[in-house]
Design a protein around this motif. Structure first.
Motif, PDB file in Angstrom:
ATOM      1  N   THR A   9       0.810  -1.284   0.148  1.00  0.00           N
ATOM      2  CA  THR A   9      -0.069   0.215  -0.235  1.00  0.00           C
ATOM      3  C   THR A   9       0.840   1.317   0.146  1.00  0.00           C
ATOM      4  N   VAL A  10       1.999   1.315   0.843  1.00  0.00           N
ATOM      5  CA  VAL A  10       2.654   2.550   0.818  1.00  0.00           C
ATOM      6  C   VAL A  10       3.515   2.672  -0.404  1.00  0.00           C
ATOM      7  N   THR A  11       3.879   1.654  -0.951  1.00  0.00           N
ATOM      8  CA  THR A  11       4.664   1.782  -2.395  1.00  0.00           C
ATOM      9  C   THR A  11       3.840   2.192  -3.358  1.00  0.00           C
ATOM     10  N   ALA A  12       2.753   1.626  -3.493  1.00  0.00           N
ATOM     11  CA  ALA A  12       1.673   2.183  -4.247  1.00  0.00           C
ATOM     12  C   ALA A  12       1.184   3.443  -4.490  1.00  0.00           C
ATOM     13  N   LEU A  13       1.051   3.978  -2.934  1.00  0.00           N
ATOM     14  CA  LEU A  13       0.397   5.351  -2.777  1.00  0.00           C
ATOM     15  C   LEU A  13       1.637   6.137  -2.900  1.00  0.00           C
ATOM     16  N   THR A  14       2.747   5.973  -2.502  1.00  0.00           N
ATOM     17  CA  THR A  14       4.149   6.783  -2.823  1.00  0.00           C
ATOM     18  C   THR A  14       4.005   7.041  -4.240  1.00  0.00           C
ATOM     19  N   GLY A  15       4.071   5.987  -4.909  1.00  0.00           N
ATOM     20  CA  GLY A  15       3.923   6.112  -6.565  1.00  0.00           C
ATOM     21  C   GLY A  15       3.300   6.914  -7.060  1.00  0.00           C
ATOM     22  N   ALA A  16       1.993   6.919  -6.422  1.00  0.00           N
ATOM     23  CA  ALA A  16       0.674   7.555  -6.918  1.00  0.00           C
ATOM     24  C   ALA A  16       0.994   9.073  -6.609  1.00  0.00           C
ATOM     25  N   MET A  17       1.562   9.394  -5.574  1.00  0.00           N
ATOM     26  CA  MET A  17       1.923  10.843  -5.300  1.00  0.00           C
ATOM     27  C   MET A  17       3.117  11.329  -6.072  1.00  0.00           C
ATOM     28  N   LEU A  18       4.011  10.648  -6.425  1.00  0.00           N
ATOM     29  CA  LEU A  18       5.211  10.836  -7.425  1.00  0.00           C
ATOM     30  C   LEU A  18       4.553  11.054  -8.974  1.00  0.00           C
ATOM     31  N   LEU A  72      10.295   1.120  -4.805  1.00  0.00           N
ATOM     32  CA  LEU A  72      10.285  -0.233  -4.964  1.00  0.00           C
ATOM     33  C   LEU A  72      10.035  -0.882  -3.499  1.00  0.00           C
ATOM     34  N   GLU A  73       9.108  -1.743  -3.923  1.00  0.00           N
ATOM     35  CA  GLU A  73       8.959  -2.526  -2.534  1.00  0.00           C
ATOM     36  C   GLU A  73      10.056  -3.621  -2.318  1.00  0.00           C
ATOM     37  N   CYS A  74      10.318  -3.702  -1.161  1.00  0.00           N
ATOM     38  CA  CYS A  74      11.598  -4.477  -0.933  1.00  0.00           C
ATOM     39  C   CYS A  74      11.060  -5.752   0.178  1.00  0.00           C
ATOM     40  N   SER A  75      11.177  -6.985  -0.098  1.00  0.00           N
ATOM     41  CA  SER A  75      10.912  -8.122   1.015  1.00  0.00           C
ATOM     42  C   SER A  75      12.203  -8.353   1.467  1.00  0.00           C
ATOM     43  N   SER A  76      12.027  -8.825   2.886  1.00  0.00           N
ATOM     44  CA  SER A  76      13.369  -9.195   3.476  1.00  0.00           C
ATOM     45  C   SER A  76      14.215 -10.093   2.619  1.00  0.00           C
ATOM     46  N   TYR A  77      13.600 -10.943   2.095  1.00  0.00           N
ATOM     47  CA  TYR A  77      14.558 -12.061   1.011  1.00  0.00           C
ATOM     48  C   TYR A  77      15.258 -11.129   0.161  1.00  0.00           C
ATOM     49  N   GLN A  78      14.758 -10.188  -0.366  1.00  0.00           N
ATOM     50  CA  GLN A  78      15.477  -9.369  -1.520  1.00  0.00           C
ATOM     51  C   GLN A  78      16.526  -8.607  -0.700  1.00  0.00           C
ATOM     52  N   LEU A  79      16.168  -8.136   0.399  1.00  0.00           N
ATOM     53  CA  LEU A  79      17.260  -7.351   1.253  1.00  0.00           C
ATOM     54  C   LEU A  79      18.455  -8.170   1.573  1.00  0.00           C
ATOM     55  N   GLU A  80      18.099  -9.541   1.742  1.00  0.00           N
ATOM     56  CA  GLU A  80      19.413 -10.264   2.172  1.00  0.00           C
ATOM     57  C   GLU A  80      20.400 -10.274   1.242  1.00  0.00           C
ATOM     58  N   THR A  81      20.305  -9.967  -0.111  1.00  0.00           N
ATOM     59  CA  THR A  81      21.268  -9.956  -1.300  1.00  0.00           C
ATOM     60  C   THR A  81      21.571  -8.747  -1.623  1.00  0.00           C
ATOM     61  N   LEU A  82      20.818  -7.504  -0.907  1.00  0.00           N
ATOM     62  CA  LEU A  82      21.243  -6.257  -1.496  1.00  0.00           C
ATOM     63  C   LEU A  82      22.454  -5.610  -1.267  1.00  0.00           C
ATOM     64  N   ARG A  83      23.267  -5.475  -2.384  1.00  0.00           N
ATOM     65  CA  ARG A  83      24.711  -5.078  -2.044  1.00  0.00           C
ATOM     66  C   ARG A  83      24.717  -3.432  -2.158  1.00  0.00           C
ATOM     67  N   ALA A  98      -0.259   6.310   5.021  1.00  0.00           N
ATOM     68  CA  ALA A  98      -0.263   7.447   4.349  1.00  0.00           C
ATOM     69  C   ALA A  98       0.653   8.573   4.794  1.00  0.00           C
ATOM     70  N   LEU A  99       0.938   8.655   6.035  1.00  0.00           N
ATOM     71  CA  LEU A  99       1.829   9.463   6.738  1.00  0.00           C
ATOM     72  C   LEU A  99       3.461   9.066   5.881  1.00  0.00           C
ATOM     73  N   PHE A 100       3.554   7.588   5.943  1.00  0.00           N
ATOM     74  CA  PHE A 100       4.853   7.475   5.479  1.00  0.00           C
ATOM     75  C   PHE A 100       5.071   8.086   3.925  1.00  0.00           C
ATOM     76  N   ALA A 101       4.153   7.684   3.180  1.00  0.00           N
ATOM     77  CA  ALA A 101       4.101   8.180   1.629  1.00  0.00           C
ATOM     78  C   ALA A 101       4.022   9.470   1.637  1.00  0.00           C
ATOM     79  N   LEU A 102       3.437  10.317   2.550  1.00  0.00           N
ATOM     80  CA  LEU A 102       3.247  11.759   2.260  1.00  0.00           C
ATOM     81  C   LEU A 102       4.965  12.284   2.569  1.00  0.00           C
ATOM     82  N   ALA A 103       5.423  11.846   3.673  1.00  0.00           N
ATOM     83  CA  ALA A 103       6.765  12.086   4.051  1.00  0.00           C
ATOM     84  C   ALA A 103       7.648  12.061   3.123  1.00  0.00           C
ATOM     85  N   GLY A 104       7.757  10.656   2.247  1.00  0.00           N
ATOM     86  CA  GLY A 104       8.560  10.323   1.280  1.00  0.00           C
ATOM     87  C   GLY A 104       8.200  11.386   0.231  1.00  0.00           C
TER      88      GLY A 104
END
Length: 475
Positions: free
Chosen positions: A136-145, A182-193, A304-310
């Motif tokens: 939800t936050v990813t999609a709402l932030t994207g909509a604002m941008l 970008l929405e990031c799962s914990s699985y994706q963050l394990e290999t984030l360089r 929505a607060l998170f998305a607004l701040a971003g």
């Protein structure tokens, strides 16, 4: 042999030194990474535990295949320059062999590989993670941008893998976006360089941490630590956003580089929800009416607060943020009202696969409700946390799936309970327990795999069962 005809190879500078690559896992993310590598002329090897992987793109026809084995053989690692792990593959299964056989090779996940590819695009980049609410936050932030004219790509763990975008841009099938969300799962963050060639993160959000995926992590602390990797790419112009009331925030905040700005969301200071009206106060002089957000529940106001701040950090105007909020609708299977029957509203919250997500959805939910829950329970989740809110506000509970008896044992004495053999029976039972003005809520607090292909499939079956009740008053 290369998996791509040399006459049609794309020039991707970040892959200039990569001759051979092994992609582990041929799901959507792995195939996206493999196609990008093949297009750049990389000699490609593919591994999957399945003996047959159907529907591989023709571009991968020249790849060397290692299918149907418990682990890839040592030969698959010979002279590798790059190892790419799909999100579902725990890195611990490969790190020892990788370090022993090809210590000079780079290890990436699909998302990490793609971020390396786009480093020279110099785009504003927003990364979002959390146990609950990240889509939800990813999609709402994207909509604002998007409303602010930034033309973002919105994807990652939500929708299209980033490697797909990189390939489409490189081949001229899609214009380069103006920002990444970008929405990031914990699985994706394990290999984030994170290293000098990687792009900087403009905004990183860690929404919350609650028990999940504990079959993969040593402890919830290890899981939280993995989530906090999202802050690794911040610099002096970046913003870190964390939940003020999350128990893991004190330790997670230690992962924020000291040069980056950091804000706590929904604490005593803005950004916060105001008392009483629950308006969204971003700054002392900047407040948004709660009525502007057409999403139910206090948790969505915090989202929505998170998305607004971003979005505001990236220069999107207040007016464009308000327009995006007003036009935003709940994502499928996330507290979505799907029909009304006899004054009872039916909500699909099938994405609520753990107890914390159910509790978040019920925080601020205004109607009395009958809860349909159950499925494959998550390791480490405590169902007892639901009992108080059920006893206070629920009209009934209908349990399904492997964990049905656990839910009944938890709820007996607090609320009327029934067990149902399938979703159609559950919807009929829940409808009989509800009165006009109430809600029937599918919010399972469990994974779906005991009965359904996915949480989306579970939500679709729920909608079918609601339609089978008879003609709606309104849809």
């Amino acid at each position: 042999m290369s998996a791509s005809d040399s006459s049609t190879q794309l020039r991707l500078p970040a892959l200039a030194r990569v001759r051979r690559a092994l992609v582990v896992g041929c799901g959507q993310s792995g195939v996206a990474a493999a196609e990008l590598l093949a297009a750049a002329g990389v000699e490609l090897r593919l591994y999957d535990r399945r003996a047959e992987v159907h529907g591989l793109p023709a571009r991968l026809d020249g790849a060397e295949l290692y299918f149907g084995e418990a682990l890839p053989p040592d030969a698959a690692f010979a002279d590798l320059d790059l190892l790419v792990l799909s999100p579902g593959v725990p890195p611990r299964l490969f790190r020892e062999r990788y370090r022993r056989l090809v210590p000079e090779a780079e290890l990436h996940g699909e998302l990490s590989l793609a971020l390396t590819m786009v480093a020279d695009w110099n785009l504003p980049t927003v990364l979002v993670t959390g146990t609950n609410g990240k889509s939800t936050v990813t999609a709402l932030t994207g909509a604002m941008l998007a409303a602010g004219g930034l033309s973002p790509f919105v994807g990652g763990n939500l929708g299209i893998p980033l490697c797909e975008l990189v390939l489409a841009v490189a081949e001229g099938r899609r214009e380069r976006p103006g920002a990444l969300v970008l929405e990031c799962s914990s699985y994706q963050l394990e290999t984030l360089r994170v290293y000098p060639e990687a792009p900087r993160t403009s905004v990183a959000m860690l929404l919350n941490v609650s028990p999940d995926h504990l079959d993969r992590y040593d402890s919830i602390g290890h899981y939280a630590q993995t989530k906090a990797r999202i802050f690794a790419g911040l610099d002096a112009s970046s913003l870190a956003l964390l939940a003020a009331n999350d128990p893991f925030t004190p330790t997670s905040s230690q992962a924020v580089p000291p040069v980056a700005d950091s804000k706590l969301v929904d604490g005593p200071e803005p950004p916060r929800l105001t008392e009483g009206s629950q308006d969204l106060e971003l700054r002392p002089d900047e407040r948004y009416a709660r009525s502007q957000l057409p999403l139910a529940g206090r948790h969505n106001a915090i989202n929505a607060l998170f998305a607004l701040a971003g979005a505001r950090h990236l220069g999107v105007s207040r007016e464009h943020c308000e327009a995006a909020m007003a036009g935003f609708h709940a994502l499928p299977h996330r507290m979505n009202p799907i029909a009304e029957r006899g004054g009872v509203v039916f909500y699909d919250d099938s994405k609520a696969t753990n107890v914390a997500s159910v509790l978040a959805g019920l925080d601020g939910f205004e109607r009395p409700f009958v809860l349909i829950c159950g499925g494959r329970a998550k390791q480490g989740d405590d169902l007892r946390a639901l009992r108080e809110v059920l006893g206070r506000r629920a009209k009934g509970l209908v349990a399904i799936g492997e964990s049905a008896e656990q839910f009944l044992a938890m709820a007996r004495g607090a609320v009327p309970c029934q067990q149902a053999v399938d979703m159609h029976a559950a919807v009929r039972a829940a409808a009989s327990m509800a009165s006009p003005g109430d809600a029937v809520l599918l919010s399972p607090a469990c994974a779906s795999w005991d009965m359904y292909r996915s949480f989306a499939h579970r939500g679709e079956v729920f909608a079918e069962a609601v339609r089978a009740l008879g003609s709606p008053d309104t849809d």
